[in-house]
Scaffold this motif. Sequence first.
Motif, PDB file in Angstrom:
ATOM      1  N   ASN A 139      -6.372  -1.705   5.420  1.00 61.99           N
ATOM      2  CA  ASN A 139      -6.482  -0.724   6.488  1.00 61.99           C
ATOM      3  C   ASN A 139      -7.626   0.230   6.148  1.00 61.99           C
ATOM      4  O   ASN A 139      -7.575   0.935   5.142  1.00 61.99           O
ATOM      5  CB  ASN A 139      -5.145   0.022   6.565  1.00 61.99           C
ATOM      6  CG  ASN A 139      -5.014   0.803   7.839  1.00 61.99           C
ATOM      7  OD1 ASN A 139      -5.996   1.321   8.370  1.00 61.99           O
ATOM      8  ND2 ASN A 139      -3.787   0.895   8.335  1.00 61.99           N
ATOM      9  N   CYS A 168      -7.104   3.687   4.890  1.00 59.09           N
ATOM     10  CA  CYS A 168      -6.568   3.895   3.540  1.00 59.09           C
ATOM     11  C   CYS A 168      -7.673   3.882   2.478  1.00 59.09           C
ATOM     12  O   CYS A 168      -7.396   4.030   1.287  1.00 59.09           O
ATOM     13  CB  CYS A 168      -5.500   2.851   3.219  1.00 59.09           C
ATOM     14  SG  CYS A 168      -4.028   3.027   4.251  1.00 59.09           S
ATOM     15  N   CYS A 209       0.851  -1.196   0.000  1.00 64.52           N
ATOM     16  CA  CYS A 209       0.000   0.000   0.000  1.00 64.52           C
ATOM     17  C   CYS A 209       0.884   1.243   0.000  1.00 64.52           C
ATOM     18  O   CYS A 209       1.701   1.407   0.903  1.00 64.52           O
ATOM     19  CB  CYS A 209      -0.910   0.003   1.225  1.00 64.52           C
ATOM     20  SG  CYS A 209      -1.821   1.557   1.406  1.00 64.52           S
ATOM     21  N   LYS A 263       0.064   4.157   0.731  1.00 67.77           N
ATOM     22  CA  LYS A 263      -0.304   5.089   1.809  1.00 67.77           C
ATOM     23  C   LYS A 263       0.302   4.676   3.149  1.00 67.77           C
ATOM     24  O   LYS A 263       0.987   5.456   3.788  1.00 67.77           O
ATOM     25  CB  LYS A 263      -1.829   5.160   1.942  1.00 67.77           C
ATOM     26  CG  LYS A 263      -2.466   6.225   1.062  1.00 67.77           C
ATOM     27  CD  LYS A 263      -3.899   6.465   1.518  1.00 67.77           C
ATOM     28  CE  LYS A 263      -4.609   7.447   0.592  1.00 67.77           C
ATOM     29  NZ  LYS A 263      -6.061   7.356   0.726  1.00 67.77           N
ATOM     30  N   CYS A 264       0.014   3.394   3.591  1.00 69.99           N
ATOM     31  CA  CYS A 264       0.445   3.008   4.942  1.00 69.99           C
ATOM     32  C   CYS A 264       1.679   2.119   4.911  1.00 69.99           C
ATOM     33  O   CYS A 264       2.282   1.860   5.953  1.00 69.99           O
ATOM     34  CB  CYS A 264      -0.693   2.318   5.688  1.00 69.99           C
ATOM     35  SG  CYS A 264      -1.119   0.706   5.031  1.00 69.99           S
ATOM     36  N   CYS A 266      -5.874  -1.942  -0.134  1.00 67.50           N
ATOM     37  CA  CYS A 266      -5.360  -2.015   1.242  1.00 67.50           C
ATOM     38  C   CYS A 266      -6.437  -2.466   2.225  1.00 67.50           C
ATOM     39  O   CYS A 266      -7.604  -2.120   2.092  1.00 67.50           O
ATOM     40  CB  CYS A 266      -4.799  -0.657   1.666  1.00 67.50           C
ATOM     41  SG  CYS A 266      -4.070  -0.724   3.323  1.00 67.50           S
TER      42      CYS A 266
HETATM   43 ZN    ZN Z   1      -2.831   1.180   3.423  1.00 63.21          ZN
END
Ligand code: ZN
Lengths: 222, 416
Positions: A100, A103, A84, A86-87, A98
């Motif tokens: 999460n 996200c 991912c 983002k994270c 993702c």
């Molecule tokens: Zn993520």
Amino acid sequence: MMKSFLVTKNKDKFADPPKFNERKDYRPADVKETGLSFVGHEISEDRTVINQFLHYDQLYTIRHGWNSRFFIGLLDGKIMGTRCPKCGDSWVPVRTHCWNLNCKLQKTEWVEMPLTAKVHTWTIAGWSGRSSLKRLPIILVYASIGTSKVAMANELHGINPWDVEFGMPLKIVFKPKEQRVGAVIDFHFEPVDFWKPSPMNEEKQRIKDLVTPVYEWVKTLK
Amino acid sequence: MSQKVCIIGGATTPFDYGATGFESIEGGAAECVKETQQDVPEFSLRDLDLMIYSHFSVHFGHQLAPEWIIHDHLGLVGLPHYRVENGGNTGGSALYAAALAVMSGHHNVVGVVGWETMDSVSQSQGSEFIAMASDIRYELMVGGIYPIYYAAMANKWMKDNKVTEEDVALIAAKNKNNAMDNPKAQWYRNDHKYITVDDVMNSRLISYPIKKLDCCLMSRGVAFLLVCSEDYAKKVNPDHYVTIDGVGLSSCTIRAGDRLNNPGWNERYGPGYPEMTEFAACRNSAEQAYKMADIKDPPKDIDFGEIHDAFSTSEAQIYKALGLANENTIAKFIRDERTSMYGDIPMNPGGGLLGYGHPVGATGIMSTIECYYQLAGMIPKKHLSKKTEVPDPQCGIVNSHAGTGTSISNFILRRK
Ligand SMILES: [Zn+2]
């Protein structure tokens, strides 16, 4: 006429379909799609009960879609994971979005994983499904590959069943290229080259006693 | 609008592999309804206002939408019906749906029929069919069958919790021996013997640490359960009804390996849980059911249970997930045999999956029926003796479980 006109029109609206230019068929000669057929029956002596034998043989097409790069990677001797942006979480088996919730189903990017892993947990199978019986006993481990946040199941080869340990370092070994089918059975785990089993102990002896008859039984299979 | 949910009756066919005497699924369902009618003569099929069907795999049944055959056979045309499928938790999920239907006030008398015919294919083929509920893209053909995934989870869980092979063998022997008092149980009907911890320890390896006698049975069987409003219960079976005071349903990953570092669980229970070892969906759904039923101290407030012992190891893991013991007390909890018929919280007096059998779609319904019989005082009538009757039970728990712990439900039932 009208119908074919509509189909052409609809096709124009969407993305081009994939052009499949590599196709392999390695099914055994005795596997045939015959569809549904009644192939026999049995009747009780007192003629009050009948069992009927229905045969059903079906070829499925698993369309891997967005997950395809993982399975094509196997054919090329690579473990492809996703990450991912983002994270930073990464996975094998892959996730195309993702996990999460923060996200917001962010699309992930492909990353090639190193061919190393670590045992999270393990078991020694002395029984299995029809297609795996002759390979018993099987050491099945769940291992985390590279930076993956999750563990993946696969077989561990090149070691006595009683010598497997939690946390042991592994390498990923692929079958020869011509034997690969683009499925997870294209690879297995082996201990890394420097790994040495710990000395025999009570639990190892117990496992050895449990698998000994399994080796004997497998020899009797045709 | 929310109304109380009650159970007023139910019955199963004998569970077996091969002939049971009720060879067709619709014939089996009809016999289960008839047994219920004998127990509750005031109940009429005309009173039903919804039917929910509980069936796992059409692979076993060689028939799509087989619930249509049963529904039609019972003479219920015109009545709304649908099927619930949720792996091994199919029965629990069907009960959840029935409870919600009554709770909503939209339905008052709901029939639930559950079944599976796993003997339509060979045992090893059957194992492969069940394995198709794992993620076949990543798990099929590596090891390949559910006992192996469960063994991998249990192996680490047992080490983390200092639970031994002998400890879980106690559970296997307990449930199979309980089944010896239950004429409908598959263990009673086929193997028909009392077993010891040594028998379990010496049985063949399935997947370390699980041996053959640690495993449940593949079965054919049908079950029927009658769920209703309290008004209807008081009208047709005022002396033998129980209330469903708490319901809970939760979920976890399809692949056991994906439970490590999972943000959904980290958020609820903090990092490092459920690992690959704990049944988080069991803990989560039990918490929901406990809250609703006002259970504060589970081992004290609950008198007994019918829980999803697909493997002796899973029963042990479930004890912990239900909050009956923690990592420091679980081994002693098992060794003290607190869940035997002589213990303070008997588990699976009906035999459980290990003894009664596990025809998937019927299993959670069977567990609910056994729990109902205990609370309604019907054990002397349904079992062979009072040996497997829980003394004066007020509160029981029903647990149904799917996948590698992928879907789990819990229900709190109380005597009325
Ligand atoms: Zn993520």
